[in-house]
Write a protein that holds these residues in place. Structure first.
Motif, PDB file in Angstrom:
ATOM      1  N   GLN A 175      -4.802  34.664  30.690  1.00 29.30           N
ATOM      2  CA  GLN A 175      -4.310  33.485  29.976  1.00 29.30           C
ATOM      3  C   GLN A 175      -2.828  33.620  29.651  1.00 29.30           C
ATOM      4  O   GLN A 175      -2.055  32.679  29.852  1.00 29.30           O
ATOM      5  CB  GLN A 175      -5.105  33.264  28.685  1.00 29.30           C
ATOM      6  N   ALA A 179       0.038  31.297  31.352  1.00 32.80           N
ATOM      7  CA  ALA A 179       0.825  30.443  30.464  1.00 32.80           C
ATOM      8  C   ALA A 179       2.312  30.778  30.552  1.00 32.80           C
ATOM      9  O   ALA A 179       3.165  29.892  30.563  1.00 32.80           O
ATOM     10  CB  ALA A 179       0.333  30.583  29.020  1.00 32.80           C
ATOM     11  N   TYR A 183       5.357  28.467  31.925  1.00 36.08           N
ATOM     12  CA  TYR A 183       6.498  28.216  31.038  1.00 36.08           C
ATOM     13  C   TYR A 183       7.810  28.497  31.764  1.00 36.08           C
ATOM     14  O   TYR A 183       8.771  27.721  31.666  1.00 36.08           O
ATOM     15  CB  TYR A 183       6.359  29.100  29.802  1.00 36.08           C
ATOM     16  N   TRP A 293      -3.055  24.011  26.065  1.00 40.49           N
ATOM     17  CA  TRP A 293      -2.315  24.377  27.269  1.00 40.49           C
ATOM     18  C   TRP A 293      -0.953  23.686  27.324  1.00 40.49           C
ATOM     19  O   TRP A 293       0.061  24.318  27.616  1.00 40.49           O
ATOM     20  CB  TRP A 293      -3.112  24.027  28.515  1.00 40.49           C
ATOM     21  N   SER A 296       1.438  25.202  24.949  1.00 37.60           N
ATOM     22  CA  SER A 296       1.886  26.491  25.452  1.00 37.60           C
ATOM     23  C   SER A 296       2.943  26.329  26.532  1.00 37.60           C
ATOM     24  O   SER A 296       3.921  27.078  26.587  1.00 37.60           O
ATOM     25  CB  SER A 296       0.695  27.277  26.012  1.00 37.60           C
ATOM     26  N   ALA A 297       2.772  25.335  27.396  1.00 43.42           N
ATOM     27  CA  ALA A 297       3.740  25.096  28.475  1.00 43.42           C
ATOM     28  C   ALA A 297       5.112  24.750  27.923  1.00 43.42           C
ATOM     29  O   ALA A 297       6.135  25.018  28.558  1.00 43.42           O
ATOM     30  CB  ALA A 297       3.242  23.983  29.389  1.00 43.42           C
ATOM     31  N   PHE A 300       5.783  28.366  24.748  1.00 42.53           N
ATOM     32  CA  PHE A 300       5.262  29.736  24.883  1.00 42.53           C
ATOM     33  C   PHE A 300       6.199  30.789  24.298  1.00 42.53           C
ATOM     34  O   PHE A 300       5.771  31.668  23.561  1.00 42.53           O
ATOM     35  CB  PHE A 300       4.991  30.061  26.359  1.00 42.53           C
ATOM     36  N   LEU A 335      -5.771  29.655  23.167  1.00 40.50           N
ATOM     37  CA  LEU A 335      -5.758  29.976  24.596  1.00 40.50           C
ATOM     38  C   LEU A 335      -6.927  30.852  25.006  1.00 40.50           C
ATOM     39  O   LEU A 335      -7.219  31.011  26.196  1.00 40.50           O
ATOM     40  CB  LEU A 335      -4.464  30.698  24.972  1.00 40.50           C
TER      41      LEU A 335
END
Length: 344
Positions: A175, A179, A183, A293, A296-297, A300, A335
């Motif tokens: 994960q 991620a 990013y 998600w 996070s993108a 991060f 996540l």
């Protein structure tokens, strides 16, 4: 208080790391300085070539990269298996590709007989050089010193070019790795510099797509000109989540492309209407919620400090080096909703 580098990078905990370096003050790494009109775009190629050259010398693989106007991101993997397999001759040959080495080491390569004292000196050197060939700190030092020197010569100035030592984040599981790569590869899209990953110049995802179009696999070695150090290709995607043995990035490239295309359109406000209702395969396999998600993108780098992974794994790494607190508990749990991720 600054954390010791040996506590931030530990190949036994994970081979995968996100590193970032930023220019000092208003210095331009790349891009165009609108105040002076000077263009520094050619420096992007400096960085890409340098990291690939050094990757062929060090036992370090490049998973992802993005070269921006005043900073660059890398996702690196320490190849511990290749490091263990280096012979004494390999160590000397690789190290002396970058540095002058030592007279005793050169004599050893030539087959000269060494005295007992010389052998002791050589053994100490080999231990030191062998460790450095698997060191992200030495890898980054070699990248940054040359880029700073070339930039200062070009700018006819002296002094610090980089803001400070590079920042690093340990990526403890799939994960975190996925991620972080997303990013990094989406940096130009997120910054509004590019409309799509295909137009995101000097990123690893653009390079991979171009190679796919040209049917020129990354595994093919590249060279600059005769006498230059060989350019090491990007680390390959070698399979889906759940494989017992991984030698590369543990996802299928087709699944990664599907996810990055979906994510790239989702983080552009003007593209939201085009997002398909079907979630990408990798999100379903890893059990990651859509909102978690997409956050996070975008965030991060700021969600975590020096470690990213399942909360249990983050706490274990902190405890290993004497730490008691780590940033990002809520983001980590989002996540890793099932807490079934395995170490990479």
């Amino acid at each position: 208080m600054t954390t010791a580098r040996r506590q931030l990078i530990d190949a036994e905990s994970t081979p995968f790391y996100h590193v970032i370096n930023r220019c000092v003050r208003r210095a331009f790494l790349c891009g165009e300085d609108k105040h002076t009109g000077q263009n520094y775009e050619h420096r992007r190629g400096w960085i890409v070539n340098k990291i690939k050259q050094l990757a062929s010398v060090f036992c370090i693989d490049i998973c992802a990269y993005a070269v921006m106007s005043n900073h660059y991101h890398l996702v690196l993997r320490i190849d511990t298996q290749a490091l263990r397999q280096l012979s004494q001759q390999d160590v000397i040959t690789r190290w002396t590709t970058l540095f002058n080495g030592n007279v005793i080491a050169h004599r050893y390569l030539q087959g000269d007989e060494l005295s007992e004292g010389e052998q002791l000196v050589l053994d100490k050197l080999l231990t030191e050089w062998h460790e450095r060939l698997g060191s992200i700190s030495w890898f980054m030092r070699c990248v940054n010193e040359e880029i700073a020197r070339r930039a200062n010569i070009e700018d006819s100035c002296k002094g610090a070019f980089w803001e400070g030592r590079f920042k690093s984040q340990a990526l403890l599981d799939e994960q975190a790795l996925l991620a972080c790569m997303m990013y990094v590869d989406l940096n130009p899209v997120r910054a509004g510099i590019a409309d799509s990953v295909q137009e995101s110049d000097f990123t690893s995802v653009q390079e991979r797509i171009n190679e796919l179009r040209e049917q020129n696999p990354s595994a093919q070695p590249q060279r600059l000109t005769p006498g230059d150090i060989q350019l090491k290709p990007l680390l390959m995607f070698d399979g889906s989540v759940g494989e017992l043995k991984q030698t590369g990035i543990p996802f299928h490239f087709a699944d990664y492309l599907d996810l990055i295309d979906w994510t790239g359109r989702a983080i552009r406000p003007d593209k939201r209407g085009a997002i398909a209702a079907t979630r990408p395969k990798l999100l379903n396999e890893l059990g990651i919620a859509t909102d978690a998600w997409l956050l996070s993108a975008n965030e991060f780098r700021r969600q975590y400090s020096t470690i990213s992974g399942s909360w249990d794994a983050m706490c274990a790494m902190k405890e290993k080096f004497g730490g008691k607190w780590s940033r990002g508990k809520g983001h980590s749990q989002n996540l890793h909703p099932t807490n079934l991720s395995r170490s990479v």
